[in-house]
Design a protein around this motif. Sequence first.
Motif, PDB file in Angstrom:
ATOM      1  N   ARG A   9       0.759  -1.224  -0.003  1.00  0.00           N
ATOM      2  CA  ARG A   9      -0.184   0.493  -0.142  1.00  0.00           C
ATOM      3  C   ARG A   9       0.932   0.824  -0.001  1.00  0.00           C
ATOM      4  NH1 ARG A   9      -5.356  -0.404   2.631  1.00  0.00           N
ATOM      5  NH2 ARG A   9      -5.187   1.096   3.438  1.00  0.00           N
ATOM      6  N   CYS A  10       2.270   0.747   0.167  1.00  0.00           N
ATOM      7  CA  CYS A  10       3.280   2.020   0.537  1.00  0.00           C
ATOM      8  C   CYS A  10       3.171   3.372  -0.944  1.00  0.00           C
ATOM      9  CB  CYS A  10       4.394   1.873   1.359  1.00  0.00           C
ATOM     10  SG  CYS A  10       5.255   2.888   1.087  1.00  0.00           S
ATOM     11  N   VAL A  11       3.177   4.384  -0.879  1.00  0.00           N
ATOM     12  CA  VAL A  11       3.401   5.095  -1.788  1.00  0.00           C
ATOM     13  C   VAL A  11       4.592   5.987  -2.180  1.00  0.00           C
ATOM     14  CG1 VAL A  11       0.739   5.148  -1.817  1.00  0.00           C
ATOM     15  CG2 VAL A  11       1.956   7.119  -1.369  1.00  0.00           C
ATOM     16  N   GLY A  12       5.598   5.729  -0.807  1.00  0.00           N
ATOM     17  CA  GLY A  12       6.448   6.155  -0.885  1.00  0.00           C
ATOM     18  C   GLY A  12       7.142   7.797  -0.810  1.00  0.00           C
ATOM     19  N   ASP A  29      13.630   2.471  -4.050  1.00  0.00           N
ATOM     20  CA  ASP A  29      12.448   2.252  -4.575  1.00  0.00           C
ATOM     21  C   ASP A  29      10.953   2.943  -3.735  1.00  0.00           C
ATOM     22  OD1 ASP A  29      12.934   0.919  -6.695  1.00  0.00           O
ATOM     23  OD2 ASP A  29      12.013  -0.897  -5.738  1.00  0.00           O
ATOM     24  N   GLY A  30      11.825   3.830  -3.158  1.00  0.00           N
ATOM     25  CA  GLY A  30      11.211   4.770  -1.518  1.00  0.00           C
ATOM     26  C   GLY A  30       9.869   4.192  -0.556  1.00  0.00           C
ATOM     27  N   LEU A  31       9.906   3.293  -1.139  1.00  0.00           N
ATOM     28  CA  LEU A  31       8.966   1.530  -0.504  1.00  0.00           C
ATOM     29  C   LEU A  31       9.305   1.631   1.247  1.00  0.00           C
ATOM     30  CD1 LEU A  31       7.741  -0.950  -2.455  1.00  0.00           C
ATOM     31  CD2 LEU A  31       6.851   1.655  -1.948  1.00  0.00           C
ATOM     32  N   CYS A  54       0.408   8.346   7.617  1.00  0.00           N
ATOM     33  CA  CYS A  54       0.509   7.863   6.049  1.00  0.00           C
ATOM     34  C   CYS A  54      -0.208   8.383   5.877  1.00  0.00           C
ATOM     35  CB  CYS A  54       1.178   6.959   7.095  1.00  0.00           C
ATOM     36  SG  CYS A  54       1.175   5.301   4.955  1.00  0.00           S
ATOM     37  N   PRO A  55      -0.063   8.627   4.496  1.00  0.00           N
ATOM     38  CA  PRO A  55      -1.444   8.750   3.367  1.00  0.00           C
ATOM     39  C   PRO A  55      -1.723   7.490   2.838  1.00  0.00           C
ATOM     40  CG  PRO A  55       0.462   9.143   2.126  1.00  0.00           C
ATOM     41  CD  PRO A  55       0.857   9.263   3.796  1.00  0.00           C
ATOM     42  N   SER A  56      -1.687   6.404   2.933  1.00  0.00           N
ATOM     43  CA  SER A  56      -1.617   5.682   2.389  1.00  0.00           C
ATOM     44  C   SER A  56      -1.983   4.544   3.330  1.00  0.00           C
ATOM     45  CB  SER A  56      -0.725   4.498   1.659  1.00  0.00           C
ATOM     46  OG  SER A  56       0.475   3.935   2.066  1.00  0.00           O
ATOM     47  N   ARG A  57      -1.812   5.088   4.804  1.00  0.00           N
ATOM     48  CA  ARG A  57      -2.523   4.453   5.437  1.00  0.00           C
ATOM     49  C   ARG A  57      -2.421   2.248   6.283  1.00  0.00           C
ATOM     50  NH1 ARG A  57      -4.313   7.744   9.363  1.00  0.00           N
ATOM     51  NH2 ARG A  57      -5.155   6.481  10.331  1.00  0.00           N
ATOM     52  N   SER A  58      -0.866   3.259   5.599  1.00  0.00           N
ATOM     53  CA  SER A  58       0.203   1.367   6.333  1.00  0.00           C
ATOM     54  C   SER A  58       1.001   0.960   7.013  1.00  0.00           C
ATOM     55  CB  SER A  58       1.386   1.939   4.592  1.00  0.00           C
ATOM     56  OG  SER A  58       0.979   2.135   3.246  1.00  0.00           O
ATOM     57  N   ILE A  59       0.522   1.821   7.922  1.00  0.00           N
ATOM     58  CA  ILE A  59       1.298   1.136   9.149  1.00  0.00           C
ATOM     59  C   ILE A  59       0.268   1.099  10.410  1.00  0.00           C
ATOM     60  CG2 ILE A  59       3.454   2.362  10.688  1.00  0.00           C
ATOM     61  CD1 ILE A  59       4.083   4.652   9.023  1.00  0.00           C
ATOM     62  N   ARG A  60       1.009  -0.463  10.617  1.00  0.00           N
ATOM     63  CA  ARG A  60      -0.064  -0.827  11.883  1.00  0.00           C
ATOM     64  C   ARG A  60       0.968  -0.657  13.386  1.00  0.00           C
ATOM     65  NH1 ARG A  60      -3.268   0.163   9.405  1.00  0.00           N
ATOM     66  NH2 ARG A  60      -4.768  -0.770   7.832  1.00  0.00           N
ATOM     67  N   VAL A  61       0.318   0.009  14.251  1.00  0.00           N
ATOM     68  CA  VAL A  61       1.096  -0.224  15.249  1.00  0.00           C
ATOM     69  C   VAL A  61       0.000  -1.432  16.595  1.00  0.00           C
ATOM     70  CG1 VAL A  61       1.264   1.265  17.841  1.00  0.00           C
ATOM     71  CG2 VAL A  61       1.709   2.050  15.307  1.00  0.00           C
ATOM     72  N   HIS A  62       0.635  -2.302  17.319  1.00  0.00           N
ATOM     73  CA  HIS A  62      -0.314  -2.641  18.070  1.00  0.00           C
ATOM     74  C   HIS A  62       0.218  -3.097  18.753  1.00  0.00           C
ATOM     75  CE1 HIS A  62      -0.643  -5.277  13.713  1.00  0.00           C
ATOM     76  NE2 HIS A  62       0.773  -4.737  13.412  1.00  0.00           N
ATOM     77  N   ASP A  63       0.188  -3.388  20.433  1.00  0.00           N
ATOM     78  CA  ASP A  63       0.493  -2.909  22.061  1.00  0.00           C
ATOM     79  C   ASP A  63       0.202  -4.853  22.646  1.00  0.00           C
ATOM     80  OD1 ASP A  63       1.048  -0.882  22.560  1.00  0.00           O
ATOM     81  OD2 ASP A  63      -1.077  -0.229  22.125  1.00  0.00           O
TER      82      ASP A  63
END
Length: 63
Positions: A9-12, A29-31, A54-63
């Motif tokens: 999903r990352c747009v770099g 590649d910027g990813l 993050c504009p593409s909501r690619s990052i998840r943080v888990h507790d």
Amino acid sequence: MRVTTERDRCVGSGQCALLSPEVFDQDDDGLVLVLREEPAEALRDEVLQAADLCPSRSIRVHD
Ligand code: SF4
């Protein structure tokens, strides 16, 4: 805290690496690359901010 990303999903845009350079980097590649999958608690705020912005909501943080 554990950090995962969805690289397909990352747009770099690089926001994550700017906001939290100890945790995120970009490949040729910027990813997004995760440098620390289990970052120290002291980095929590910046990691959450990176996930929020993050504009593409690619990052998840888990507790
Ligand atoms: S902020 Fe999101 S889209 Fe931009 S490089 Fe990081 S993970 Fe990819």
